[in-house]
Write an enzyme that holds these catalytic residues in place. Structure first.
Site, PDB file in Angstrom:
ATOM      1  N   SER A  95      58.755  33.891  58.412  1.00 45.32           N
ATOM      2  CA  SER A  95      59.329  35.107  59.000  1.00 45.32           C
ATOM      3  C   SER A  95      60.466  34.673  59.918  1.00 45.32           C
ATOM      4  CB  SER A  95      58.271  35.907  59.771  1.00 45.32           C
ATOM      5  OG  SER A  95      57.815  35.177  60.897  1.00 45.32           O
ATOM      6  N   LEU A 109      54.900  38.271  64.792  1.00 47.03           N
ATOM      7  CA  LEU A 109      56.111  39.085  64.756  1.00 47.03           C
ATOM      8  C   LEU A 109      57.134  38.568  63.752  1.00 47.03           C
ATOM      9  CD1 LEU A 109      56.755  39.811  68.552  1.00 47.03           C
ATOM     10  CD2 LEU A 109      55.578  41.246  66.861  1.00 47.03           C
ATOM     11  N   HIS A 120      55.063  29.852  58.755  1.00 47.69           N
ATOM     12  CA  HIS A 120      53.696  30.057  59.245  1.00 47.69           C
ATOM     13  C   HIS A 120      52.706  29.133  58.555  1.00 47.69           C
ATOM     14  CE1 HIS A 120      54.432  33.778  61.573  1.00 47.69           C
ATOM     15  NE2 HIS A 120      55.397  33.969  60.691  1.00 47.69           N
ATOM     16  N   LEU A 122      52.019  26.454  54.915  1.00 47.67           N
ATOM     17  CA  LEU A 122      52.222  25.816  53.612  1.00 47.67           C
ATOM     18  C   LEU A 122      50.841  25.354  53.159  1.00 47.67           C
ATOM     19  CD1 LEU A 122      53.549  24.144  51.280  1.00 47.67           C
ATOM     20  CD2 LEU A 122      53.983  22.364  52.960  1.00 47.67           C
ATOM     21  N   TYR A 166      55.610  16.167  57.622  1.00 43.09           N
ATOM     22  CA  TYR A 166      56.798  17.000  57.827  1.00 43.09           C
ATOM     23  C   TYR A 166      58.028  16.163  58.178  1.00 43.09           C
ATOM     24  CZ  TYR A 166      53.971  21.163  57.342  1.00 43.09           C
ATOM     25  OH  TYR A 166      53.149  22.148  56.833  1.00 43.09           O
TER      26      TYR A 166
END
Length: 205
Positions: A95, A109, A120, A122, A166
């Site tokens: 988002s 949000l 948010h 994976l 990451y």
């Protein structure tokens, strides 16, 4: 036309030809691999994969079913699913966020005027793990974000043990995240996705 359909590297990949039946007839088969944005209709499949992936490790899910539906209704273009013969095997849900760093509000949000894409979650289905699918899906997702004119960077938060994964995907650690979930603490990470005008000119974006 959706943003995804305009990008060559995110178009469905067909790896198998139709199977033949006796007499030379052909029957329809689903594409072996397909990448597309998710829809609210995918929410249950998404949640089943997420629940299995996270509850055994962290005791909770990044997104509950109603939150998955919430984001897939508000900003489905910031999600990406990997399907094998019609079955969801991995996904990302994002988002937009409009602050420099994530806060507790970022968990629920979507800020339409934001320039940071908050990833948010994976997750990869358990039978498809240890095959590099998470890295491949993240690479495709970041390529997609580079073609969105409003996106400047990707943000995420993860537990310590996921930081090396990451980092291999190109993210850099920003330090401890302000967000906590119960007793869990997180590292905040980011990946720049702006400044790719050449890619936009040459990828059909």
């Amino acid at each position: 036309m959706s943003a995804l359909s305009a990008l060559p590297f995110l178009k469905p990949v067909h790896l198998r030809s139709p199977r033949s039946l006796p007499g030379g007839q052909r029957r329809h088969t689903l594409p072996a691999s397909e990448f597309r944005c998710l829809s609210p209709e995918d929410a249950v499949s998404v949640f089943e994969i997420e629940r299995e992936a996270f509850i055994s490790v962290s005791g909770d899910c990044p997104l509950h079913l109603d939150e998955i539906r919430h984001f897939l209704n508000l900003c489905p273009e910031l999600s990406l699913g990997w399907f094998e013969e019609g079955r969801l095997v991995a996904f990302i849900i994002g988002s937009l966020w409009d602050q420099e760093r994530l806060s507790q509000a970022a968990l629920t949000l979507h800020k339409p005027r934001g320039t940071a894409v908050h990833i948010h979650v994976l997750a990869v289905h358990r039978t498809f793990r240890q095959q590099g699918k998470g890295s491949i899906l993240m690479w495709r997702y970041l390529q997609y974000l580079r073609c969105l004119p409003f996106a400047r960077r990707a943000l995420l938060m993860c537990e310590d043990f996921l930081v090396p994964f990451y980092q291999k995907c190109g993210f850099e650690a920003l330090g401890p995240c302000e967000v906590t979930v119960g007793e869990l603490a997180f590292i905040e990470m980011q990946h720049p996705v702006q400044g790719h005008a050449f890619m936009r000119r040459n990828s059909g974006c």
